[in-house]
Design a protein around this motif. Structure first.
Motif, PDB file in Angstrom:
ATOM      1  N   ARG A 150       0.819  -1.205   0.000  1.00 38.82           N
ATOM      2  CA  ARG A 150       0.000   0.000   0.000  1.00 38.82           C
ATOM      3  C   ARG A 150       0.854   1.257   0.000  1.00 38.82           C
ATOM      4  N   TYR A 151       0.222   2.335  -0.436  1.00 38.88           N
ATOM      5  CA  TYR A 151       0.850   3.650  -0.391  1.00 38.88           C
ATOM      6  C   TYR A 151       0.248   4.452   0.756  1.00 38.88           C
ATOM      7  N   PHE A 152       1.114   5.021   1.591  1.00 39.09           N
ATOM      8  CA  PHE A 152       0.680   5.868   2.693  1.00 39.09           C
ATOM      9  C   PHE A 152       1.302   7.246   2.521  1.00 39.09           C
ATOM     10  N   PRO A 153       0.492   8.298   2.498  1.00 42.66           N
ATOM     11  CA  PRO A 153       1.048   9.654   2.356  1.00 42.66           C
ATOM     12  C   PRO A 153       2.078   9.949   3.438  1.00 42.66           C
ATOM     13  N   GLY A 154       3.202  10.452   3.025  1.00 46.07           N
ATOM     14  CA  GLY A 154       4.262  10.778   3.961  1.00 46.07           C
ATOM     15  C   GLY A 154       5.176   9.625   4.300  1.00 46.07           C
ATOM     16  N   GLU A 155       4.748   8.408   4.001  1.00 46.52           N
ATOM     17  CA  GLU A 155       5.557   7.229   4.327  1.00 46.52           C
ATOM     18  C   GLU A 155       5.954   6.439   3.093  1.00 46.52           C
ATOM     19  N   GLY A 156       5.279   6.682   1.989  1.00 46.68           N
ATOM     20  CA  GLY A 156       5.640   5.985   0.763  1.00 46.68           C
ATOM     21  C   GLY A 156       4.964   4.638   0.622  1.00 46.68           C
ATOM     22  N   ILE A 157       5.570   3.795  -0.182  1.00 46.09           N
ATOM     23  CA  ILE A 157       5.025   2.469  -0.501  1.00 46.09           C
ATOM     24  C   ILE A 157       5.593   1.457   0.483  1.00 46.09           C
ATOM     25  N   ARG A 158       4.685   0.758   1.173  1.00 47.86           N
ATOM     26  CA  ARG A 158       5.102  -0.182   2.210  1.00 47.86           C
ATOM     27  C   ARG A 158       4.387  -1.523   2.071  1.00 47.86           C
ATOM     28  N   VAL A 159       5.066  -2.566   2.527  1.00 53.17           N
ATOM     29  CA  VAL A 159       4.462  -3.887   2.602  1.00 53.17           C
ATOM     30  C   VAL A 159       3.546  -3.906   3.822  1.00 53.17           C
ATOM     31  N   TRP A 160       2.282  -4.275   3.611  1.00 57.22           N
ATOM     32  CA  TRP A 160       1.302  -4.170   4.686  1.00 57.22           C
ATOM     33  C   TRP A 160       0.600  -5.510   4.901  1.00 57.22           C
ATOM     34  N   GLY A 161       1.373  -6.562   4.919  1.00 57.28           N
ATOM     35  CA  GLY A 161       0.824  -7.889   5.175  1.00 57.28           C
ATOM     36  C   GLY A 161       1.959  -8.878   5.389  1.00 57.28           C
ATOM     37  N   ALA A 162       1.731  -9.890   6.224  1.00 58.51           N
ATOM     38  CA  ALA A 162       2.785 -10.869   6.532  1.00 58.51           C
ATOM     39  C   ALA A 162       2.182 -12.251   6.741  1.00 58.51           C
TER      40      ALA A 162
END
Length: 423
Positions: free
Chosen positions: A287-299
């Motif tokens: 996912r993309y989060f404003p201010g944080e960039g593109i991150r892996v959001w599942g494990a």
């Protein structure tokens, strides 16, 4: 006993009782796909330790163009990976051998150091089945499956695709797929496996497996060979993130809430409501989060929701512990099966698991709460010893990730009597 013939002092070296069990590597990946030079090193599995080495082996000719395999290797190294194995199946090649000759994924089965496997450019049901079957057969690696490039209906990722009759999974053999449609960008026709071999074209999820993971969506990256912005499968970048997390925090840390280096955009911006649907089905969202960039959001793995193996770090830590114990206790084979051997098993494995607990991988305030090792006459009765076996029961309490952080808030009027802070 040695023989002594004259009076004097004699010093003998005797082996120590303890034989330490060391950790095993968990960060070596393997990628099977089509190389930029389609004819380079066909039918071989070669180790690659840096980008220059990959170019020398697989893009050294006059005729080459970028492929998902090249972008996966670059993304792996860019995100923290240090060593991977590469198999080039060539233009129109298959992921597995033909029964008479080993090829593709089959070449990786004999390489013990591989812990992560992916096939960038192959993403249909046949490819997913080949990857998961290899991981389940070896029980030493976890497969990263790529989604199809053109998924618009999120619900198709919650339905399991079944491999229909037909040829083995191959990359698409047509022309270039436009980057805007989620294909391989302007990087040649090797960019993505077709979904035509799936018996159900409206289903894209791999089957349930304790040894596999799926990430969605594709990533928009700058191609390392052409310099163009293209969409590419996420498996290579994610394998690098796994390796980076292992190095910085340990394999017990879930490889999530981590930035994806090199990704400038996503092929699909997943909404919160869509994520609510995908996560319980084992689809790890990027996912993309404003201010944080593109991150892996599942494990999560592809295991069932109620499975004890539904978290990636739990699965991978268990593999690492199993491999370390298997390697560190190999000396015990053919030793006398008696109380001395049982004591050695308890001592060596207990010492190893104590180190694992101290690293924060096991849950418990004391080692006794975190694990147990039982190897005695109860686990090794006469019939077990007569069969030539020694049996030890090992239990571990693995730390699970805080996937859902819940804060319960309520309004406070401020007029109730409370103890003065610091008073």
């Amino acid at each position: 006993m040695p023989s002594y013939f004259s009076p004097g002092i004699y010093v003998e070296e005797v082996p120590a009782g303890a034989r330490p069990i060391g950790p095993v590597g968990t960060s070596t990946a393997a990628f099977v796909g089509v190389a930029p030079d389609r004819t380079a090193r066909l039918g071989e599995a070669l180790a690659v330790n840096n980008w220059t080495e990959f170019l020398r082996l697989y893009a050294d000719g006059d005729e080459f163009e970028s492929t998902p395999l090249a972008r996966a290797v670059f993304g792996f190294l860019d995100n923290g990976g240090t060593r991977c194995w590469v198999v080039n199946v060539g233009e129109g090649g298959a992921l597995t051998g033909n029964g008479r000759q080993r090829g593709g994924l089959d070449l990786l089965e004999a390489i013990d150091e591989i812990s992560i496997v992916a096939a960038p450019g192959f993403h249909d049901a046949v490819a997913h089945e080949a990857l998961l079957s290899l991981a389940e057969r070896t029980r030493t690696m976890v497969a990263i499956c790529d989604p199809a490039p053109d998924i618009d209906d999120i619900s198709t990722l919650t339905r399991v695709a079944t491999a229909g009759a037909g040829r083995a999974a191959k990359p698409s053999e047509g022309g270039d797929t436009p980057a805007s449609s989620g294909g391989s960008g302007g990087s040649g026709g090797s960019g993505g496996g077709t979904t035509g071999s799936s018996a159900n074209p409206t289903a894209h999820r791999p089957r349930q497996s304790d040894f596999g993971a799926l990430y969605f969506p594709w990533l928009r990256v700058r191609d390392p060979l052409s310099g163009d912005l293209v969409l590419t499968p996420p498996s290579g970048h994610l394998a690098g993130i796994w390796a980076r997390t292992d190095a910085l925090r340990g394999v017990h840390k879930a490889p999530a809430n981590e930035p994806v280096r090199g990704a400038v955009d996503l092929g699909h911006l997943v909404t919160r409501s869509e994520h609510d649907v995908l996560n319980p089905r084992g689809v790890n969202v990027i996912r993309y989060f404003p201010g944080e960039g593109i991150r892996v959001w599942g494990a999560r793995t592809l295991a069932a929701e109620a499975s004890e193996w539904r978290y990636l770090n739990v699965r991978r830590l268990s593999i690492a512990i199993e491999q370390a114990i298997a390697n560190g206790t190999r000396w015990m084979v053919f030793e006398p099966n008696d109380y001395t051997l049982w004591r050695s098993i308890r001592r060596d494995i207990g010492a190893f698991l104590t180190r694992v607990w101290r690293d924060g991988a096991l849950l418990g305030r004391t080692p006794e709460e975190a694990f147990f090792v039982k190897c005695d006459e109860e686990t090794n009765p006469a019939d077990v010893r007569d069969a030539g076996m020694v049996v030890a029961h090992i239990g571990i309490a693995v730390v699970k990730p805080a996937e859902f952080v819940v804060f319960k808030l309520s309004q406070w009027s401020g007029d109730t009597e409370t103890e003065t802070i610091g008073g």
